[in-house]
Write a protein that holds these residues in place. Structure first.
Motif, PDB file in Angstrom:
ATOM      1  N   LEU A  62     -83.343  28.218 -40.002  1.00  0.00           N
ATOM      2  CA  LEU A  62     -81.921  28.438 -39.785  1.00  0.00           C
ATOM      3  C   LEU A  62     -81.603  29.921 -39.642  1.00  0.00           C
ATOM      4  O   LEU A  62     -80.721  30.297 -38.859  1.00  0.00           O
ATOM      5  CB  LEU A  62     -81.106  27.828 -40.929  1.00  0.00           C
ATOM      6  CG  LEU A  62     -81.180  26.301 -41.037  1.00  0.00           C
ATOM      7  CD1 LEU A  62     -80.257  25.795 -42.142  1.00  0.00           C
ATOM      8  CD2 LEU A  62     -80.828  25.643 -39.714  1.00  0.00           C
ATOM      9  N   GLU A  63     -82.316  30.776 -40.366  1.00  0.00           N
ATOM     10  CA  GLU A  63     -82.104  32.225 -40.212  1.00  0.00           C
ATOM     11  C   GLU A  63     -82.472  32.676 -38.805  1.00  0.00           C
ATOM     12  O   GLU A  63     -81.738  33.466 -38.185  1.00  0.00           O
ATOM     13  CB  GLU A  63     -82.933  32.986 -41.250  1.00  0.00           C
ATOM     14  CG  GLU A  63     -82.375  32.924 -42.662  1.00  0.00           C
ATOM     15  CD  GLU A  63     -83.244  33.683 -43.649  1.00  0.00           C
ATOM     16  OE1 GLU A  63     -84.315  34.198 -43.227  1.00  0.00           O
ATOM     17  OE2 GLU A  63     -82.865  33.752 -44.831  1.00  0.00           O
ATOM     18  N   LYS A  64     -83.586  32.203 -38.290  1.00  0.00           N
ATOM     19  CA  LYS A  64     -84.003  32.599 -36.947  1.00  0.00           C
ATOM     20  C   LYS A  64     -83.104  31.978 -35.879  1.00  0.00           C
ATOM     21  O   LYS A  64     -82.864  32.576 -34.827  1.00  0.00           O
ATOM     22  CB  LYS A  64     -85.466  32.214 -36.725  1.00  0.00           C
ATOM     23  CG  LYS A  64     -86.419  33.028 -37.594  1.00  0.00           C
ATOM     24  CD  LYS A  64     -87.871  32.673 -37.306  1.00  0.00           C
ATOM     25  CE  LYS A  64     -88.793  33.484 -38.212  1.00  0.00           C
ATOM     26  NZ  LYS A  64     -88.712  34.930 -37.935  1.00  0.00           N
ATOM     27  N   LEU A  65     -82.595  30.784 -36.140  1.00  0.00           N
ATOM     28  CA  LEU A  65     -81.660  30.152 -35.213  1.00  0.00           C
ATOM     29  C   LEU A  65     -80.371  30.960 -35.120  1.00  0.00           C
ATOM     30  O   LEU A  65     -79.854  31.216 -34.020  1.00  0.00           O
ATOM     31  CB  LEU A  65     -81.359  28.729 -35.683  1.00  0.00           C
ATOM     32  CG  LEU A  65     -80.621  27.821 -34.712  1.00  0.00           C
ATOM     33  CD1 LEU A  65     -81.464  27.552 -33.475  1.00  0.00           C
ATOM     34  CD2 LEU A  65     -80.257  26.497 -35.381  1.00  0.00           C
ATOM     35  N   ARG A  66     -79.862  31.393 -36.248  1.00  0.00           N
ATOM     36  CA  ARG A  66     -78.645  32.206 -36.250  1.00  0.00           C
ATOM     37  C   ARG A  66     -78.894  33.564 -35.574  1.00  0.00           C
ATOM     38  O   ARG A  66     -78.050  34.042 -34.812  1.00  0.00           O
ATOM     39  CB  ARG A  66     -78.159  32.419 -37.687  1.00  0.00           C
ATOM     40  CG  ARG A  66     -76.952  33.348 -37.799  1.00  0.00           C
ATOM     41  CD  ARG A  66     -76.564  33.578 -39.248  1.00  0.00           C
ATOM     42  NE  ARG A  66     -75.929  32.424 -39.819  1.00  0.00           N
ATOM     43  CZ  ARG A  66     -74.627  32.142 -39.679  1.00  0.00           C
ATOM     44  NH1 ARG A  66     -73.849  32.947 -38.977  1.00  0.00           N
ATOM     45  NH2 ARG A  66     -74.105  31.090 -40.243  1.00  0.00           N
ATOM     46  N   ALA A  67     -80.058  34.178 -35.842  1.00  0.00           N
ATOM     47  CA  ALA A  67     -80.370  35.467 -35.224  1.00  0.00           C
ATOM     48  C   ALA A  67     -80.463  35.339 -33.703  1.00  0.00           C
ATOM     49  O   ALA A  67     -79.980  36.210 -32.963  1.00  0.00           O
ATOM     50  CB  ALA A  67     -81.680  36.015 -35.788  1.00  0.00           C
ATOM     51  N   HIS A 113     -70.001  23.137 -26.071  1.00  0.00           N
ATOM     52  CA  HIS A 113     -68.995  23.542 -27.063  1.00  0.00           C
ATOM     53  C   HIS A 113     -69.584  24.427 -28.156  1.00  0.00           C
ATOM     54  O   HIS A 113     -68.848  25.149 -28.852  1.00  0.00           O
ATOM     55  CB  HIS A 113     -68.350  22.306 -27.700  1.00  0.00           C
ATOM     56  CG  HIS A 113     -69.290  21.524 -28.569  1.00  0.00           C
ATOM     57  ND1 HIS A 113     -70.264  20.672 -28.061  1.00  0.00           N
ATOM     58  CD2 HIS A 113     -69.422  21.487 -29.927  1.00  0.00           C
ATOM     59  CE1 HIS A 113     -70.934  20.129 -29.053  1.00  0.00           C
ATOM     60  NE2 HIS A 113     -70.455  20.595 -30.196  1.00  0.00           N
ATOM     61  N   LEU A 114     -70.936  24.419 -28.305  1.00  0.00           N
ATOM     62  CA  LEU A 114     -71.556  25.258 -29.337  1.00  0.00           C
ATOM     63  C   LEU A 114     -71.559  26.734 -28.965  1.00  0.00           C
ATOM     64  O   LEU A 114     -71.929  27.575 -29.782  1.00  0.00           O
ATOM     65  CB  LEU A 114     -72.991  24.792 -29.604  1.00  0.00           C
ATOM     66  CG  LEU A 114     -73.139  23.405 -30.229  1.00  0.00           C
ATOM     67  CD1 LEU A 114     -74.603  23.050 -30.422  1.00  0.00           C
ATOM     68  CD2 LEU A 114     -72.395  23.331 -31.556  1.00  0.00           C
ATOM     69  N   SER A 115     -71.132  27.061 -27.750  1.00  0.00           N
ATOM     70  CA  SER A 115     -70.984  28.472 -27.378  1.00  0.00           C
ATOM     71  C   SER A 115     -69.882  29.134 -28.203  1.00  0.00           C
ATOM     72  O   SER A 115     -69.863  30.357 -28.358  1.00  0.00           O
ATOM     73  CB  SER A 115     -70.667  28.592 -25.881  1.00  0.00           C
ATOM     74  OG  SER A 115     -71.719  28.051 -25.108  1.00  0.00           O
ATOM     75  N   PHE A 138     -70.537  26.573 -33.690  1.00  0.00           N
ATOM     76  CA  PHE A 138     -71.942  26.776 -34.040  1.00  0.00           C
ATOM     77  C   PHE A 138     -72.105  26.920 -35.549  1.00  0.00           C
ATOM     78  O   PHE A 138     -73.034  26.354 -36.135  1.00  0.00           O
ATOM     79  CB  PHE A 138     -72.475  28.017 -33.325  1.00  0.00           C
ATOM     80  CG  PHE A 138     -73.943  28.266 -33.547  1.00  0.00           C
ATOM     81  CD1 PHE A 138     -74.905  27.568 -32.819  1.00  0.00           C
ATOM     82  CD2 PHE A 138     -74.376  29.188 -34.487  1.00  0.00           C
ATOM     83  CE1 PHE A 138     -76.258  27.790 -33.028  1.00  0.00           C
ATOM     84  CE2 PHE A 138     -75.728  29.411 -34.702  1.00  0.00           C
ATOM     85  CZ  PHE A 138     -76.665  28.713 -33.968  1.00  0.00           C
ATOM     86  N   ASP A 139     -71.207  27.667 -36.205  1.00  0.00           N
ATOM     87  CA  ASP A 139     -71.289  27.837 -37.658  1.00  0.00           C
ATOM     88  C   ASP A 139     -71.102  26.511 -38.381  1.00  0.00           C
ATOM     89  O   ASP A 139     -71.719  26.268 -39.432  1.00  0.00           O
ATOM     90  CB  ASP A 139     -70.228  28.838 -38.126  1.00  0.00           C
ATOM     91  CG  ASP A 139     -70.577  30.266 -37.734  1.00  0.00           C
ATOM     92  OD1 ASP A 139     -71.766  30.530 -37.462  1.00  0.00           O
ATOM     93  OD2 ASP A 139     -69.656  31.112 -37.677  1.00  0.00           O
TER      94      ASP A 139
END
Length: 268
Positions: free
Chosen positions: A73-78, A93-95, A100-101
Motif C-alpha cells: 500500500l505504501e508503494k501504491l500510494r507513492a 473515477h480513481l483519478s 483513491f484515498d
C-alpha cells in the motif's frame, strides 16, 4: 522475506530466493503473480555458519502478510502521487484523490494472506516445479482443440468447479489479444534471484555455503556412467569454475572450426 528472515526473532539469516513471474490464468486472462522458491535457511550475519529453519516451519505467515500489506500500500500510494498510475474505463473515477484515498482506506481494513507451501520432496521436485513456470508460454499446443471461422477453441481447468476440464471458444482477435497480454517487454527479466542467490555474489556465497555444510560440489564424477558425456575429459583440475554454481565446468562437446580446404580464397 529478506527483512523478516534477517530478524533474530525469526531466523536471523540472509536467505536466498528464486522468483518467476507468471502472468496468465487458465483462460489467458491477466493474472500476474510470482512463484518463489526459497531455501530453508540462510547465512548468518557474519557469514560464518549456516542457519537452518525449524523442521516444518520457515517464517510466520501472519508477520509476512502484515509487512507485505503495509509495503504494498505504501508503494501504491507513492506511485499514485508520482502520477504513475493512469486509470481508464470503470476505474477512471480513481483519478480523483479523495476516491483513491477511500479505496486505500478500505484495503487497510482487509486481512491479507501469505501462503507458504511445505518443502519439496527433493531436488528433482524443485526442478520439475521450476520447469513448469520458466519454460512455458501462456498456452501450450496440446490445449488448442480447434481453429476455424468461429475462432480458437482451447481446453481449460475450472478450479472453482472441482478442477474440471472444460472448453472455451474465443473470437480470433480476442484470443490473440489475450495471448499478447503475456508477451513481456523487450529486456524484461522474468526470472530474478535475491539474497545469497543474487547474480552479483551467487558463486562466492554458494561456495561458502557448501564449505559450511561440508557439501561436495556436484561434478562429473558424481554422475552415473550412463549419464556422463561421451566426450568429457577426465581431468577437470584445470578447468574454470562455472560462473553460476561454482562447480567445475564439464565439457559436453567441442565443435570443430571450419576446414581450411572449404574456405573460398578472397581474390578481390
Amino acid at each position: 522475506l529478506k527483512t523478516i528472515a534477517a530478524d533474530e526473532r525469526y531466523l536471523g539469516a540472509e536467505i536466498g530466493a528464486i522468483m518467476v513471474l507468471h502472468t496468465w490464468g487458465q483462460t489467458l486472462t491477466h493474472h500476474p503473480h510470482v512463484h518463489c522458491i526459497v531455501p530453508g535457511g540462510g547465512l548468518s550475519a557474519h557469514g560464518d555458519r549456516w542457519i537452518a529453519c525449524r523442521p516444518g516451519f520457515f517464517l510466520p505467515v501472519r508477520v509476512l502478510s502484515r509487512l507485505y500489506h503495509r509495503l504494498f500500500l505504501e508503494k501504491l500510494r507513492a506511485a499514485y502521487r508520482a502520477d504513475k498510475l493512469p486509470f481508464f474505463g470503470n476505474l477512471k473515477h480513481l483519478s480523483d484523490h479523495s476516491a483513491f484515498d477511500t479505496v486505500l482506506t478500505s484495503l487497510r481494513r482487509i486481512e491479507w494472506l501469505v501462503y507458504a507451501k511445505r518443502p519439496f520432496a527433493g531436488p528433482k521436485q524443485v526442478l520439475a516445479y521450476l520447469a513448469r513456470y520458466t519454460h512455458r508460454v501462456a498456452i501450450s499446443n496440446h490445449r488448442l482443440l480447434a481453429v476455424d471461422n468461429d475462432g480458437a477453441t482451447f481446453s481449460w481447468r475450472d478450479y472453482r468447479d472441482g478442477a474440471r476440464m472444460k472448453s472455451m471458444t474465443l473470437a480470433a482477435d480476442e484470443f490473440i489479444r489475450r495471448f499478447l497480454l503475456h508477451v513481456l517487454p523487450d529486456g524484461f527479466q522474468r526470472i530474478r534471484h535475491y539474497g545469497f542467490l543474487a547474480n552479483g555474489h551467487r558463486r562466492a556465497k554458494l561456495m561458502l555455503i557448501r564449505r559450511l555444510l561440508a557439501a561436495t560440489p556436484p561434478s562429473i564424477a558424481d554422475q552415473a556412467p550412463e549419464q556422463q558425456p561421451a566426450c568429457a575429459v577426465a581431468d577437470t583440475s584445470e578447468r574454470p569454475p562455472c560462473p553460476c554454481c561454482g562447480s567445475r565446468m564439464v565439457v559436453i562437446e567441442i565443435l570443430p572450426g571450419p576446414r581450411r580446404g572449404n574456405l573460398t580464397p578472397d581474390t578481390s
